[in-house]
Design a protein around this motif. Structure first.
Motif, PDB file in Angstrom:
ATOM      1  N   PRO A  43      92.675   6.042  -2.078  1.00  0.00           N
ATOM      2  CA  PRO A  43      92.649   7.313  -2.778  1.00  0.00           C
ATOM      3  C   PRO A  43      93.471   8.128  -2.170  1.00  0.00           C
ATOM      4  O   PRO A  43      94.094   8.157  -0.789  1.00  0.00           O
ATOM      5  CB  PRO A  43      91.139   7.604  -2.232  1.00  0.00           C
ATOM      6  N   GLN A  44      94.143   9.063  -2.780  1.00  0.00           N
ATOM      7  CA  GLN A  44      95.269  10.207  -2.340  1.00  0.00           C
ATOM      8  C   GLN A  44      94.722  10.978  -1.344  1.00  0.00           C
ATOM      9  O   GLN A  44      95.469  11.406  -0.299  1.00  0.00           O
ATOM     10  CB  GLN A  44      95.633  11.053  -3.568  1.00  0.00           C
ATOM     11  N   GLU A  45      93.456  11.477  -1.283  1.00  0.00           N
ATOM     12  CA  GLU A  45      93.050  11.943  -0.424  1.00  0.00           C
ATOM     13  C   GLU A  45      93.145  11.271   1.157  1.00  0.00           C
ATOM     14  O   GLU A  45      92.839  11.806   2.118  1.00  0.00           O
ATOM     15  CB  GLU A  45      91.484  12.310  -0.461  1.00  0.00           C
ATOM     16  N   LEU A  46      93.026   9.979   1.120  1.00  0.00           N
ATOM     17  CA  LEU A  46      93.156   9.315   2.586  1.00  0.00           C
ATOM     18  C   LEU A  46      94.420   9.438   3.087  1.00  0.00           C
ATOM     19  O   LEU A  46      94.314   9.877   4.193  1.00  0.00           O
ATOM     20  CB  LEU A  46      92.826   7.840   2.135  1.00  0.00           C
ATOM     21  N   ASN A  47      95.569   9.440   2.346  1.00  0.00           N
ATOM     22  CA  ASN A  47      96.851   9.718   3.057  1.00  0.00           C
ATOM     23  C   ASN A  47      96.684  11.323   3.396  1.00  0.00           C
ATOM     24  O   ASN A  47      97.315  11.345   4.452  1.00  0.00           O
ATOM     25  CB  ASN A  47      97.922   9.535   1.760  1.00  0.00           C
ATOM     26  N   LYS A  49      94.382  13.144   4.505  1.00  0.00           N
ATOM     27  CA  LYS A  49      93.576  13.178   5.611  1.00  0.00           C
ATOM     28  C   LYS A  49      94.177  12.534   6.786  1.00  0.00           C
ATOM     29  O   LYS A  49      94.097  13.044   8.162  1.00  0.00           O
ATOM     30  CB  LYS A  49      92.045  12.601   5.566  1.00  0.00           C
ATOM     31  N   LEU A  50      94.945  11.429   6.625  1.00  0.00           N
ATOM     32  CA  LEU A  50      95.428  10.654   7.884  1.00  0.00           C
ATOM     33  C   LEU A  50      96.826  10.955   8.170  1.00  0.00           C
ATOM     34  O   LEU A  50      97.262  10.236   9.248  1.00  0.00           O
ATOM     35  CB  LEU A  50      95.110   9.160   7.548  1.00  0.00           C
ATOM     36  N   HIS A  51      97.496  11.382   7.507  1.00  0.00           N
ATOM     37  CA  HIS A  51      99.292  11.470   7.678  1.00  0.00           C
ATOM     38  C   HIS A  51      99.567  11.905   9.050  1.00  0.00           C
ATOM     39  O   HIS A  51     100.645  11.385   9.246  1.00  0.00           O
ATOM     40  CB  HIS A  51      99.899  12.199   6.310  1.00  0.00           C
ATOM     41  N   ASN A  52      98.790  12.593   9.703  1.00  0.00           N
ATOM     42  CA  ASN A  52      99.187  13.148  11.039  1.00  0.00           C
ATOM     43  C   ASN A  52      98.387  12.434  11.996  1.00  0.00           C
ATOM     44  O   ASN A  52      98.741  13.020  13.132  1.00  0.00           O
ATOM     45  CB  ASN A  52      99.079  14.642  10.865  1.00  0.00           C
ATOM     46  N   SER A  53      97.880  11.590  11.767  1.00  0.00           N
ATOM     47  CA  SER A  53      97.014  10.993  13.087  1.00  0.00           C
ATOM     48  C   SER A  53      97.715   9.884  13.683  1.00  0.00           C
ATOM     49  O   SER A  53      98.682   9.340  13.040  1.00  0.00           O
ATOM     50  CB  SER A  53      95.832  10.254  12.191  1.00  0.00           C
ATOM     51  N   TYR A  54      97.209   9.472  14.648  1.00  0.00           N
ATOM     52  CA  TYR A  54      97.599   8.459  15.789  1.00  0.00           C
ATOM     53  C   TYR A  54      97.187   7.143  15.091  1.00  0.00           C
ATOM     54  O   TYR A  54      95.950   7.190  14.723  1.00  0.00           O
ATOM     55  CB  TYR A  54      97.488   8.467  17.017  1.00  0.00           C
ATOM     56  N   THR A  55      97.848   6.166  14.491  1.00  0.00           N
ATOM     57  CA  THR A  55      97.355   5.122  13.873  1.00  0.00           C
ATOM     58  C   THR A  55      97.318   3.651  14.644  1.00  0.00           C
ATOM     59  O   THR A  55      98.486   3.356  15.095  1.00  0.00           O
ATOM     60  CB  THR A  55      98.238   4.871  12.695  1.00  0.00           C
ATOM     61  N   LEU A  64      97.952  -4.268   8.301  1.00  0.00           N
ATOM     62  CA  LEU A  64      99.293  -3.909   8.490  1.00  0.00           C
ATOM     63  C   LEU A  64      99.951  -3.270   7.263  1.00  0.00           C
ATOM     64  O   LEU A  64     100.491  -2.085   7.373  1.00  0.00           O
ATOM     65  CB  LEU A  64     100.265  -4.889   9.260  1.00  0.00           C
ATOM     66  N   HIS A  65      99.589  -4.065   6.142  1.00  0.00           N
ATOM     67  CA  HIS A  65     100.294  -3.713   4.795  1.00  0.00           C
ATOM     68  C   HIS A  65      99.338  -2.446   4.442  1.00  0.00           C
ATOM     69  O   HIS A  65      99.908  -1.583   3.916  1.00  0.00           O
ATOM     70  CB  HIS A  65     100.125  -4.965   3.669  1.00  0.00           C
ATOM     71  N   SER A  66      98.089  -2.409   4.684  1.00  0.00           N
ATOM     72  CA  SER A  66      97.454  -1.366   4.285  1.00  0.00           C
ATOM     73  C   SER A  66      97.679  -0.143   4.902  1.00  0.00           C
ATOM     74  O   SER A  66      97.748   1.100   4.306  1.00  0.00           O
ATOM     75  CB  SER A  66      96.014  -1.388   4.619  1.00  0.00           C
ATOM     76  N   THR A  67      98.178  -0.123   6.077  1.00  0.00           N
ATOM     77  CA  THR A  67      98.575   1.143   6.919  1.00  0.00           C
ATOM     78  C   THR A  67      99.875   1.593   6.286  1.00  0.00           C
ATOM     79  O   THR A  67     100.051   2.801   5.791  1.00  0.00           O
ATOM     80  CB  THR A  67      99.058   0.712   8.258  1.00  0.00           C
ATOM     81  N   GLU A  68     100.820   0.644   5.969  1.00  0.00           N
ATOM     82  CA  GLU A  68     102.211   0.918   5.386  1.00  0.00           C
ATOM     83  C   GLU A  68     102.038   1.681   4.070  1.00  0.00           C
ATOM     84  O   GLU A  68     102.857   2.702   3.447  1.00  0.00           O
ATOM     85  CB  GLU A  68     103.200  -0.094   5.471  1.00  0.00           C
ATOM     86  N   ILE A  69     101.196   0.933   3.199  1.00  0.00           N
ATOM     87  CA  ILE A  69     100.763   1.482   1.795  1.00  0.00           C
ATOM     88  C   ILE A  69     100.100   3.048   1.847  1.00  0.00           C
ATOM     89  O   ILE A  69     100.693   4.033   1.041  1.00  0.00           O
ATOM     90  CB  ILE A  69      99.861   0.860   1.021  1.00  0.00           C
ATOM     91  N   CYS A  70      99.244   3.182   2.659  1.00  0.00           N
ATOM     92  CA  CYS A  70      98.471   4.463   2.789  1.00  0.00           C
ATOM     93  C   CYS A  70      99.437   5.569   3.215  1.00  0.00           C
ATOM     94  O   CYS A  70      99.486   6.783   2.816  1.00  0.00           O
ATOM     95  CB  CYS A  70      97.205   4.322   3.560  1.00  0.00           C
ATOM     96  N   LEU A  71     100.166   5.156   4.337  1.00  0.00           N
ATOM     97  CA  LEU A  71     100.671   6.156   5.406  1.00  0.00           C
ATOM     98  C   LEU A  71     102.350   6.233   5.122  1.00  0.00           C
ATOM     99  O   LEU A  71     103.056   7.240   5.670  1.00  0.00           O
ATOM    100  CB  LEU A  71     100.238   6.202   6.761  1.00  0.00           C
ATOM    101  N   GLY A  72     102.883   5.224   4.437  1.00  0.00           N
ATOM    102  CA  GLY A  72     104.131   4.973   4.332  1.00  0.00           C
ATOM    103  C   GLY A  72     104.929   4.825   5.739  1.00  0.00           C
ATOM    104  O   GLY A  72     106.232   5.161   5.675  1.00  0.00           O
TER     105      GLY A  72
END
Length: 186
Positions: A43-47, A49-55, A64-72
């Motif tokens: 969901p767009q809101e997930l990105n 909410k999380l784009h500035n978080s420590y991951t 690993l792939h989900s992290t890259e898809i969601c956060l780029g």
């Protein structure tokens, strides 16, 4: 402080065919190597909410792939302790759907029947061992996201709640997330 645990997107190998015990073992291996389906998007809101978080991410491809898809971007920290709990391979003399194999295998696992797979007790200890590091990073960065798996995330959430964290939001399924907060800064 906020910790958000995210379940990975839908894996390419998430089919539900009818298989024998040997076929189920092969399915589990393929699932554990699988990347996320191209049409499984967060969901767009997930990105947002999380784009500035420590991951953090599990070391399995689907996380690993989900992290890259969601956060780029790649995860800041890849942690093997976040990987999903092993699925016992049962040697039963019949075939059934993968979903039925999963239910029976998980029930056996929870009951202590794990064969050569990681036991419930060992898996639980592994998941809980990640919690200290996750909390440490939450203290340093305020917001932490963890890309992991269904059961391992549940065990981590249970431990965080035991330590005083509060669930603020929860959703299930692929890309499901649970947000926990700690206002005491402990």
């Amino acid at each position: 402080m906020r910790i958000t645990l995210v379940r990975h997107g839908r894996p390419v190998a998430s089919s539900n065919p009818r298989v024998t015990a040997v076929g189920f073992a092969k399915w589990v291996r393929a699932y554990n190597r699988s990347f996320v389906c191209p049409d499984s998007l967060p969901p767009q809101e997930l990105n947002e909410k999380l784009h500035n978080s420590y991951t953090f991410s599990s070391d399995l491809n689907r996380s690993l792939h989900s992290t890259e898809i969601c956060l780029g971007k790649r995860a800041d920290f890849v942690l093997g302790d976040l990987r999903e709990m092993d699925i016992p391979r049962l040697k039963l003399p019949f075939s059934m759907s993968v979903n039925n194999w999963l239910v029976i295998a998980r029930l056996c696992w929870f009951l202590g029947i794990s064969g050569k797979s990681e036991s419930y007790k060992t898996g639980r200890k592994r998941a809980i061992s990640a919690v200290d590091l996750i909390i440490t990073k939450a203290c340093e960065h305020e917001n932490v996201s963890v890309f992991g798996h269904g059961i391992s995330n549940r065990l981590i959430i249970k431990e965080l709640k035991r330590l005083g964290w509060t669930v603020e939001y929860a959703s299930k399924g692929f890309w499901g997330r649970t947000e926990l907060i700690n206002i005491t800064n402990e």
